[in-house]
Write a protein that holds these residues in place. Structure first.
Motif, PDB file in Angstrom:
ATOM      1  N   TYR A  56      70.611  15.317  -2.438  1.00 49.65           N
ATOM      2  CA  TYR A  56      70.853  16.819  -2.200  1.00 49.65           C
ATOM      3  C   TYR A  56      69.574  17.350  -1.523  1.00 49.65           C
ATOM      4  CZ  TYR A  56      71.443  21.606  -2.525  1.00 49.65           C
ATOM      5  OH  TYR A  56      71.307  23.103  -2.502  1.00 49.65           O
ATOM      6  N   THR A  82      77.843   9.201  -4.619  1.00 46.68           N
ATOM      7  CA  THR A  82      78.359   9.610  -5.928  1.00 46.68           C
ATOM      8  C   THR A  82      79.857   9.584  -6.817  1.00 46.68           C
ATOM      9  OG1 THR A  82      78.417  12.063  -4.579  1.00 46.68           O
ATOM     10  CG2 THR A  82      76.344  11.845  -5.784  1.00 46.68           C
ATOM     11  N   LYS A  83      80.172   9.654  -5.474  1.00 48.43           N
ATOM     12  CA  LYS A  83      81.987   9.271  -5.672  1.00 48.43           C
ATOM     13  C   LYS A  83      81.879   7.899  -6.222  1.00 48.43           C
ATOM     14  CE  LYS A  83      84.294  10.049  -1.783  1.00 48.43           C
ATOM     15  NZ  LYS A  83      85.813  10.301  -0.431  1.00 48.43           N
ATOM     16  N   GLU A  87      79.849  10.858 -10.374  1.00 52.80           N
ATOM     17  CA  GLU A  87      79.370  12.162 -10.254  1.00 52.80           C
ATOM     18  C   GLU A  87      79.827  13.360 -10.047  1.00 52.80           C
ATOM     19  OE1 GLU A  87      76.162  12.811 -12.265  1.00 52.80           O
ATOM     20  OE2 GLU A  87      76.241  10.556 -12.598  1.00 52.80           O
ATOM     21  N   THR A  88      80.784  13.858 -10.409  1.00 45.47           N
ATOM     22  CA  THR A  88      81.968  14.560  -9.399  1.00 45.47           C
ATOM     23  C   THR A  88      80.618  16.387  -8.962  1.00 45.47           C
ATOM     24  OG1 THR A  88      82.874  15.279 -11.523  1.00 45.47           O
ATOM     25  CG2 THR A  88      83.794  14.280 -10.146  1.00 45.47           C
ATOM     26  N   HIS A  89      79.759  16.642  -9.782  1.00 41.67           N
ATOM     27  CA  HIS A  89      79.448  17.640  -9.691  1.00 41.67           C
ATOM     28  C   HIS A  89      78.588  17.362  -8.426  1.00 41.67           C
ATOM     29  CE1 HIS A  89      77.091  21.469 -10.759  1.00 41.67           C
ATOM     30  NE2 HIS A  89      75.530  21.135 -10.398  1.00 41.67           N
ATOM     31  N   ALA A  90      77.394  16.227  -8.706  1.00 36.94           N
ATOM     32  CA  ALA A  90      76.724  15.847  -7.421  1.00 36.94           C
ATOM     33  C   ALA A  90      76.911  16.485  -5.845  1.00 36.94           C
ATOM     34  CB  ALA A  90      75.854  14.596  -7.564  1.00 36.94           C
ATOM     35  N   SER A  92      80.124  17.576  -5.217  1.00 39.42           N
ATOM     36  CA  SER A  92      80.649  18.810  -4.299  1.00 39.42           C
ATOM     37  C   SER A  92      79.346  18.978  -3.820  1.00 39.42           C
ATOM     38  CB  SER A  92      81.145  19.664  -6.057  1.00 39.42           C
ATOM     39  OG  SER A  92      81.446  20.758  -5.271  1.00 39.42           O
ATOM     40  N   GLU A  93      77.917  18.859  -4.932  1.00 40.69           N
ATOM     41  CA  GLU A  93      76.994  19.954  -3.775  1.00 40.69           C
ATOM     42  C   GLU A  93      77.139  19.375  -2.551  1.00 40.69           C
ATOM     43  OE1 GLU A  93      73.895  19.532  -7.347  1.00 40.69           O
ATOM     44  OE2 GLU A  93      74.147  21.771  -7.746  1.00 40.69           O
TER      45      GLU A  93
END
Length: 108
Positions: A56, A82-83, A87-90, A92-93
């Motif tokens: 990110y 991340t998938k 790491e779902t939050h990362a 999504s970002e």
């Protein structure tokens, strides 16, 4: 001793520590030393590709530098990493940042 100097001192003992290197890149960014930050972020991706936060911040820096195609690639790689890591939050970002940058056709 500045925060940057403290981080550099700790890195002397643990030169491949991704957390410390990430903190150093952020210090470079605070100083406006974008080339130094970019170099550190890219070295983290090369040495520790499963360190999710790097994607990110590297992508945003690349956007700032006008390197949108490379930012798109970094976000896409980060989404894949991340998938895989769950790491779902990362993830999504990264997906949001990539969506703001443009459509896939813009970078194909």
């Amino acid at each position: 001793m500045s925060r940057k100097n403290q981080i550099e001192a700790m890195l002397a003992d643990a030169p491949k520590d991704s957390f410390l290197r990430f903190a150093l890149a952020k210090e470079y960014e605070k100083e406006g030393a974008d080339a130094g930050a970019k170099e550190v972020y890219e070295s983290i991706v090369a040495d520790d590709p499963d360190y999710p936060g790097t994607y990110y911040h590297l992508g945003k820096l690349l956007e700032k530098l006008g390197e949108d195609t490379e930012a798109w690639r970094v976000y896409t790689t980060g989404i894949d990493v991340t998938k895989r890591l769950g790491e779902t939050h990362a993830m999504s970002e990264l997906a949001g940042a990539r969506m703001e940058l443009g459509d896939e056709e813009d970078f194909a």
